[in-house]
Design a protein around this motif. Sequence first.
Motif, PDB file in Angstrom:
ATOM      1  N   PHE A 334      -5.154 -10.881  -7.841  1.00 20.98           N
ATOM      2  CA  PHE A 334      -4.569  -9.618  -8.286  1.00 20.98           C
ATOM      3  C   PHE A 334      -3.710  -9.002  -7.186  1.00 20.98           C
ATOM      4  O   PHE A 334      -2.595  -8.545  -7.442  1.00 20.98           O
ATOM      5  CB  PHE A 334      -5.684  -8.646  -8.680  1.00 20.98           C
ATOM      6  N   GLN A 335      -4.231  -8.983  -5.961  1.00 22.05           N
ATOM      7  CA  GLN A 335      -3.479  -8.399  -4.854  1.00 22.05           C
ATOM      8  C   GLN A 335      -2.163  -9.124  -4.640  1.00 22.05           C
ATOM      9  O   GLN A 335      -1.133  -8.508  -4.365  1.00 22.05           O
ATOM     10  CB  GLN A 335      -4.327  -8.442  -3.583  1.00 22.05           C
ATOM     11  N   ARG A 336      -2.185 -10.460  -4.775  1.00 18.23           N
ATOM     12  CA  ARG A 336      -0.970 -11.240  -4.536  1.00 18.23           C
ATOM     13  C   ARG A 336       0.026 -11.081  -5.677  1.00 18.23           C
ATOM     14  O   ARG A 336       1.227 -10.914  -5.452  1.00 18.23           O
ATOM     15  CB  ARG A 336      -1.338 -12.703  -4.357  1.00 18.23           C
ATOM     16  N   VAL A 337      -0.461 -11.128  -6.913  1.00 19.08           N
ATOM     17  CA  VAL A 337       0.439 -11.053  -8.062  1.00 19.08           C
ATOM     18  C   VAL A 337       0.982  -9.644  -8.223  1.00 19.08           C
ATOM     19  O   VAL A 337       2.156  -9.462  -8.558  1.00 19.08           O
ATOM     20  CB  VAL A 337      -0.299 -11.514  -9.339  1.00 19.08           C
ATOM     21  N   PHE A 338       0.147  -8.633  -7.973  1.00 18.16           N
ATOM     22  CA  PHE A 338       0.598  -7.261  -8.174  1.00 18.16           C
ATOM     23  C   PHE A 338       1.783  -6.925  -7.268  1.00 18.16           C
ATOM     24  O   PHE A 338       2.638  -6.117  -7.634  1.00 18.16           O
ATOM     25  CB  PHE A 338      -0.550  -6.293  -7.903  1.00 18.16           C
ATOM     26  N   GLY A 339       1.831  -7.537  -6.099  1.00 11.75           N
ATOM     27  CA  GLY A 339       2.919  -7.224  -5.168  1.00 11.75           C
ATOM     28  C   GLY A 339       4.262  -7.756  -5.592  1.00 11.75           C
ATOM     29  O   GLY A 339       5.296  -7.259  -5.120  1.00 11.75           O
ATOM     30  N   SER A 340       4.307  -8.749  -6.486  1.00 14.41           N
ATOM     31  CA  SER A 340       5.589  -9.360  -6.853  1.00 14.41           C
ATOM     32  C   SER A 340       5.854  -9.382  -8.346  1.00 14.41           C
ATOM     33  O   SER A 340       6.973  -9.697  -8.760  1.00 14.41           O
ATOM     34  CB  SER A 340       5.627 -10.805  -6.330  1.00 14.41           C
ATOM     35  N   ALA A 341       4.874  -9.071  -9.166  1.00 10.08           N
ATOM     36  CA  ALA A 341       5.053  -9.156 -10.616  1.00 10.08           C
ATOM     37  C   ALA A 341       6.025  -8.091 -11.095  1.00 10.08           C
ATOM     38  O   ALA A 341       6.105  -6.993 -10.527  1.00 10.08           O
ATOM     39  CB  ALA A 341       3.711  -9.003 -11.319  1.00 10.08           C
ATOM     40  N   PRO A 342       6.790  -8.381 -12.147  1.00 11.63           N
ATOM     41  CA  PRO A 342       7.701  -7.366 -12.694  1.00 11.63           C
ATOM     42  C   PRO A 342       6.920  -6.205 -13.286  1.00 11.63           C
ATOM     43  O   PRO A 342       5.777  -6.353 -13.735  1.00 11.63           O
ATOM     44  CB  PRO A 342       8.472  -8.136 -13.775  1.00 11.63           C
ATOM     45  N   GLU A 343       7.536  -5.054 -13.292  1.00 10.17           N
ATOM     46  CA  GLU A 343       6.854  -3.843 -13.726  1.00 10.17           C
ATOM     47  C   GLU A 343       6.314  -3.914 -15.156  1.00 10.17           C
ATOM     48  O   GLU A 343       5.195  -3.449 -15.409  1.00 10.17           O
ATOM     49  CB  GLU A 343       7.798  -2.648 -13.573  1.00 10.17           C
TER      50      GLU A 343
END
Length: 989
Positions: A334-343
């Motif tokens: 979650f920490q890794r994906v949240f930083g780069s995922a589109p809004e």
Amino acid sequence: MSRKRHRDQLDIDTQLVEIYDDLANENEAIRFAAARAFLTKFGPGNDSSSEQLSEAVRRLVRGLCSGRKAARIGFSIALTEFLSQKWGNKCNPAGILQISGLIDVLIRQTEATGNVSGQEERDHQFGRLFGAEAFIKSGVLFQANAPADAWDRVLDIIYEAAKRKSWLREECSWILYGAAQTLTEGDRDPTFIKTLIEQLCKNGLSKTPEGIAIWLKVRATFPKVELPAGIWQNENPLHRKENSKLAKILQETSTADRRDKSDEEAPQKGSWTSRIHFVWDVIFSELITGGPTHGTALKSDNVSLNDFWQVAVDEHLFASTSSDQRKYWGFLLFQRVFGSAPEPFLSSLFSPNFMRCLTNQLASKERYLHRAAEKTIKAVLKRASVEPTVASAVLRALLAHSFERKTSFDQITRTKTTEKLMSLGDDSSLRQLVPDLCYELVRPDVTDEKHANAWRQTLVDQLAALLKSRQMSATPGWHSSDAAVLASDILEFLVKYSYFSIQGSQTDQRDRPVLPMSEKTQDIFKTRLSSCLSHILSKWPNPVFFISSVVRSLLRLESDGCMRLHLHMNDTLGDIVDHARTFLEKMHKQPSAKSPDKTSLDAFELLYSLTVLQIYNGDADAVSMFNELHSCYDLLVQPRKGDQHGSEILVEILLSFLAKPSQLFRRLAQQVFNAFAPDIDRDGLESMFKVLATKESLSGQYEIFEGEDDGSHSVNGGSTTNSDVEEVEMTDVNGIQDPSDEEGGSLPANRVAEEPDTSEEEDEELAAFNMKLAQALKTRPLNAVTGAASDENSTDEDMDDEQMEALDEHIANIFKEKKKVVSKKKQSVDAKETIVNFKCRVLELLEIFVKKRHTDSLSLDLLMPLLETIRTTTSSLVSNKACNIMREFSRLCKGHNVAQPGRKSAIVKLLKEVHSEAMWESSNAHASACSQASLLLVKILVARDRDNVRKVVKIYAHTQKCLLSDPKCRVKMSFFSDWLNWCNTARPA
């Protein structure tokens, strides 16, 4: 004479030894320098024999097997560049070892033979893998003159290690993943990549996390290469039909339903690692960006990002049956994906199982994954702090979770996450959340009234917090900004459901509550409305716009046929409300903002608006207050010749507001007083001085409030849910000495007389109570001596029913009397708290007066009331506030910036009164305040005429004479030391 034989010296290249040593250095710069020196030594300009080159390769390979410091990193860099430099060209020099021989050297030198330890075996295994990676990165395997089987042999080395040692499989797959990238450089033969994939399937690694990463890399970088059929749907591991199977593989569980039964089952990893597999990054990169070379056709069948997260992460990693280790992986993902995922995708990350796990782990520090959950929240706030729209999206997701569980996220987790997100969000996005909150408030999916009341209180708290999180600036067009519209929407909603009930069939069903608003809920709405108005009054510019809009909304909704007012409006109240409506409309037509009367008009509009609001709150005093306010308006804003000054009436109105335990009215009084401070006269100040002179007791409360109900003026009055009620620390209300009194000076005589011995009274009351109880029970009192009691003296006569009933009634009366005594004591304590709080609020107004008019002679009238308050109060809170005003007064009056009274005799008389006040036995704080007041008057006299120093010296001399001759004079020595210090600074240069 015999000749000595010379020993043959060994041919050792010390420079090369130093280079090998530096290649293992932990310093990156030293390693790179050593690698450059090594390549220079064997560069084109230096003729090296084949034996020397072979020895160099052997030495570098041996260095890869060393576990010393950073040996593998340094030696692998040197080996990669060395192979590329010597064997990377198409025509290798004759006589040097060929590529097949180099691979033999690698295998031979990395073979762990004999009785070796487990650590040595691991070192050799890693050395072999690093060597194979060096061959791939150097590109020598892909030269035209390279042996046909060289690539196969290197692949066999890697795949064999992956199958033999499961803990090496991820490292092996990473090397092959990098090999696919290396094959994209230059014009490489597609046969190499096909061989890599075929070997992957042959070794049974195609349906492993490592195999998926390699497969996706090959599919992305070589779209024209034909991949083996029958492994994945449409040769795509991310196909939507493969989602469930893909999720199971990523959990590193054995894969059922293998289509290729000939493939060997890949061994599972035997130990857990805290790092998440790099395949997750590959998959999310593919799903988010579509890969570096993918077109629309390639990713049309891909599983959606939402579906993949739901199945692979939420239903597997965060399942209720998952281990803590897998949940930890989930938090890292979650920490890794949240930083780069589109809004648009962020709301999908807050899936049900993830939210359940997150709230559970945050709820207690004793939870195993509490720190991982905290880091997850920090990752959310970090991105939200730089992207306001992300904060709004996350807040919407958290609110959706709260709506589903009917509990606040912050309350469960004991954090302030939603509060912080509100402050980080942008006005436009947060404005869109208001309808959702309002709808949930009106129509909560709850059937139980008690649960509905609690849930509505939580929601209205969030609604109020949303308003308070906004910042308002006085820029052009601010009243139509998103923040202003958001605030207006919230205020109108609170007004609608605080004072009205919806009726009629023509209303929108969204506005009609499923469960009627209870009286308790309506009271909570009113207190939150008051809290919001208090915030607006103290924090926002132009608060009159919002507060008057609340009253206009109230008046407009009352005339709406679909709304029913809770308050019964009789003819008198109706006439007053109609008059208020007309008057407020009239005030809007008054002079523009450039007029000097604008501040006064705004202050009166605030007073009128909040007085009308109090009428709708059912305040009995609001009617008379409205009439007084109207008279005050005529005297202060529209005075006629011969009218008396209206400042006394205004002060009395403000004092009535201050008497209410509400921050809103406290801030209203301060703002209005600040606007009319230049118009306050002596009569207005006398009204405030009377409050300061009031005794801090029950009789004082009856005196100042003229026998009004105690509860209406209690500091802690009202519901515990009233967030607008001001809470004041009353730690010293029972007469605790001022902590600043280091010398421990005793209380003055008049104060000592007012302090009853409460302990003796309590003992007497307790003894009387015990005696009455003993007489009723026909036993000895509880505090009587029972050691000599004997069985003969006790009465064991049985009582009949009538006697028992009479005895019960008698005992009940005794306890009622006891309860009355206890209640009276509580009233006395509450009265003290009320008066102390009232005095503190009055002192805040006087502080405003000092800041506004410290150069006015009228400000000198404050000195004696302040000094007497410091001496007579039983509360250090009141004393400290009065001392602060005196210090501020003294600080503002410097040089010629002092009051200029008309008569010298008045100042001299006041100075003598101050010296007489200083003679009382009191605290150090009182002595310091007297000294400051005295020196302030001295400054005024000296500024008026330098010769007045003689008169001042005589007054100080008289005070010192009293100290030496009169035992009742208790002037502190600091009083004279301050005077001498001033003399030292004020004497002529």
